[in-house]
Design an enzyme around this catalytic site. Structure first.
Site, PDB file in Angstrom:
ATOM      1  N   LYS A  10       0.835  -1.204   0.000  1.00 30.24           N
ATOM      2  CA  LYS A  10       0.000   0.000   0.000  1.00 30.24           C
ATOM      3  C   LYS A  10       0.875   1.262   0.000  1.00 30.24           C
ATOM      4  O   LYS A  10       2.087   1.173   0.233  1.00 30.24           O
ATOM      5  CB  LYS A  10      -0.922  -0.059   1.227  1.00 30.24           C
ATOM      6  CG  LYS A  10      -1.928  -1.229   1.168  1.00 30.24           C
ATOM      7  CD  LYS A  10      -2.758  -1.316   2.444  1.00 30.24           C
ATOM      8  CE  LYS A  10      -3.787  -2.443   2.373  1.00 30.24           C
ATOM      9  NZ  LYS A  10      -4.588  -2.543   3.621  1.00 30.24           N
ATOM     10  N   ASN A 157      -1.642  -0.506   7.303  1.00 31.42           N
ATOM     11  CA  ASN A 157      -1.013  -1.790   7.650  1.00 31.42           C
ATOM     12  C   ASN A 157      -0.145  -2.327   6.506  1.00 31.42           C
ATOM     13  O   ASN A 157       0.078  -3.527   6.404  1.00 31.42           O
ATOM     14  CB  ASN A 157      -2.070  -2.804   8.101  1.00 31.42           C
ATOM     15  CG  ASN A 157      -3.173  -2.982   7.080  1.00 31.42           C
ATOM     16  OD1 ASN A 157      -3.078  -2.457   5.972  1.00 31.42           O
ATOM     17  ND2 ASN A 157      -4.193  -3.734   7.416  1.00 31.42           N
ATOM     18  N   HIS A 160      -1.825  -5.364   1.403  1.00 27.72           N
ATOM     19  CA  HIS A 160      -3.060  -6.122   1.197  1.00 27.72           C
ATOM     20  C   HIS A 160      -2.646  -7.517   0.776  1.00 27.72           C
ATOM     21  O   HIS A 160      -1.682  -7.672   0.026  1.00 27.72           O
ATOM     22  CB  HIS A 160      -3.908  -5.505   0.083  1.00 27.72           C
ATOM     23  CG  HIS A 160      -4.943  -6.490  -0.411  1.00 27.72           C
ATOM     24  ND1 HIS A 160      -6.131  -6.690   0.257  1.00 27.72           N
ATOM     25  CD2 HIS A 160      -4.920  -7.381  -1.435  1.00 27.72           C
ATOM     26  CE1 HIS A 160      -6.807  -7.662  -0.367  1.00 27.72           C
ATOM     27  NE2 HIS A 160      -6.088  -8.095  -1.386  1.00 27.72           N
TER      28      HIS A 160
HETATM   29  P1  GDP Z   1      -7.038  -7.666   5.625  1.00 21.45           P
HETATM   30  O1  GDP Z   1      -7.556  -8.723   4.704  1.00 21.45           O
HETATM   31  O2  GDP Z   1      -6.155  -8.231   6.715  1.00 21.45           O
HETATM   32  O3  GDP Z   1      -6.350  -6.523   4.910  1.00 21.45           O
HETATM   33  O4  GDP Z   1      -8.282  -7.040   6.405  1.00 21.45           O
HETATM   34  P2  GDP Z   1      -9.799  -6.755   5.960  1.00 21.45           P
HETATM   35  O5  GDP Z   1     -10.070  -7.354   4.610  1.00 21.45           O
HETATM   36  O6  GDP Z   1     -10.656  -7.119   7.109  1.00 21.45           O
HETATM   37  O7  GDP Z   1      -9.817  -5.162   5.830  1.00 21.45           O
HETATM   38  C1  GDP Z   1      -9.315  -4.499   4.710  1.00 21.45           C
HETATM   39  C2  GDP Z   1      -8.538  -3.280   5.150  1.00 21.45           C
HETATM   40  O8  GDP Z   1      -9.418  -2.377   5.820  1.00 21.45           O
HETATM   41  C3  GDP Z   1      -7.453  -3.537   6.185  1.00 21.45           C
HETATM   42  O9  GDP Z   1      -6.244  -3.993   5.621  1.00 21.45           O
HETATM   43  C4  GDP Z   1      -7.294  -2.177   6.827  1.00 21.45           C
HETATM   44  O10 GDP Z   1      -6.486  -1.307   6.035  1.00 21.45           O
HETATM   45  C5  GDP Z   1      -8.717  -1.659   6.818  1.00 21.45           C
HETATM   46  N1  GDP Z   1      -9.440  -1.919   8.074  1.00 21.45           N
HETATM   47  C6  GDP Z   1      -9.764  -3.128   8.598  1.00 21.45           C
HETATM   48  N2  GDP Z   1     -10.447  -2.995   9.750  1.00 21.45           N
HETATM   49  C7  GDP Z   1     -10.563  -1.654   9.954  1.00 21.45           C
HETATM   50  C8  GDP Z   1     -11.145  -0.861  11.014  1.00 21.45           C
HETATM   51  O11 GDP Z   1     -11.709  -1.346  11.994  1.00 21.45           O
HETATM   52  N3  GDP Z   1     -11.058   0.497  10.862  1.00 21.45           N
HETATM   53  C9  GDP Z   1     -10.436   1.102   9.810  1.00 21.45           C
HETATM   54  N4  GDP Z   1     -10.390   2.427   9.767  1.00 21.45           N
HETATM   55  N5  GDP Z   1      -9.863   0.388   8.807  1.00 21.45           N
HETATM   56  C10 GDP Z   1      -9.930  -0.965   8.888  1.00 21.45           C
HETATM   57 MG    MG Z   2      -9.129  -8.663   3.343  1.00 19.83          MG
END
Ligand code: GDP
Ligand code: MG
Length: 193
Positions: A10, A157, A160
């Site tokens: 990212k 973070n 992706h």
């Molecule tokens: P990943 O697959 O580990 O990247 O996580 P997810 O698919 O659940 O979420 C996608 C992205 O959304 C994450 O990598 C974070 O950048 C963002 N994200 C996830 N949870 C949160 C949250 O609770 N708050 C905010 N602001 N961003 C989030």
């Molecule tokens: Mg994801």
């Protein structure tokens, strides 16, 4: 056994100069780099990558946020103007689209046995606050839901990665055409299998 997974470094990972270190983690474990490019993500690609019509995903984001707010005794209505999980999910989806399209990203595809699961392990927990040392997110970031939601932005973070084989199969063709994906043999293959 042979799988492919999409990884996207990212914008924060690119501007922090961590692309080389991040790619090495996957190469060193024996995963094969089969496609790679630096690009600025368009809104259209970002919205396909984080589709706002995935109801379960939106609600999941919303629920996670509400749990977090409870833990930190934050009133979601005061902070975000709503406590509806769908509305909160949509808000986060917009932050995600803004984040991934805010600067150049390095997208790549790795291939190997259990590639999807291995990549998730190497990246670590979504929340850098909780990801273990030794993982990319655990070693190079400290962000949390609380910090991100308070700043009305996505969690920074660094990477992706596809969350499942089905997600990888949906995502890879969004980012790469078949002519951009290569086939070759890694020298380790004979030793590691
Ligand atoms: P990943 O697959 O580990 O990247 O996580 P997810 O698919 O659940 O979420 C996608 C992205 O959304 C994450 O990598 C974070 O950048 C963002 N994200 C996830 N949870 C949160 C949250 O609770 N708050 C905010 N602001 N961003 C989030
Ligand atoms: Mg994801």
């Amino acid at each position: 056994m042979e799988e492919r997974s999409l990884v996207v470094i990212k914008p924060d990972g690119v501007v922090r100069g961590l692309t080389g270190k991040i790619i090495s983690r996957f190469e060193e474990v024996g995963l094969k780099l089969v496609a790679a490019k630096l690009l600025k993500v368009t809104k259209s690609l970002a919205e396909k990558h984080y589709p706002g019509d995935r109801e379960a995903w939106l609600r999941g984001m919303g629920e996670k946020t509400l749990e977090n707010y409870k833990k930190f005794k934050v009133d979601p209505i005061k902070m975000l103007g709503t406590n509806d999980t769908h509305e909160i999910g949509l808000m986060i989806q917009k932050w995600l689209v803004d984040y991934i399209s805010s600067g150049p990203v390095l997208a790549f595809v790795v291939e190997g046995p259990h590639a999807v699961e291995l990549v998730r392990k190497i990246c670590g927990n979504t929340l850098p606050l909780l990801s273990a040392p030794g993982t990319i997110r655990g070693d190079y970031a400290f962000d949390s839901s609380y910090l991100a939601n308070t700043g009305k932005r996505a969690i920074k973070n660094l990477v992706h990665s596809s969350g499942s084989i089905e997600e990888a199969q949906y995502e890879i063709p969004l980012w790469f055409s078949s002519s951009e994906i290569f086939q070759y043999e890694r020298v380790e293959e004979k030793v590691m299998r």
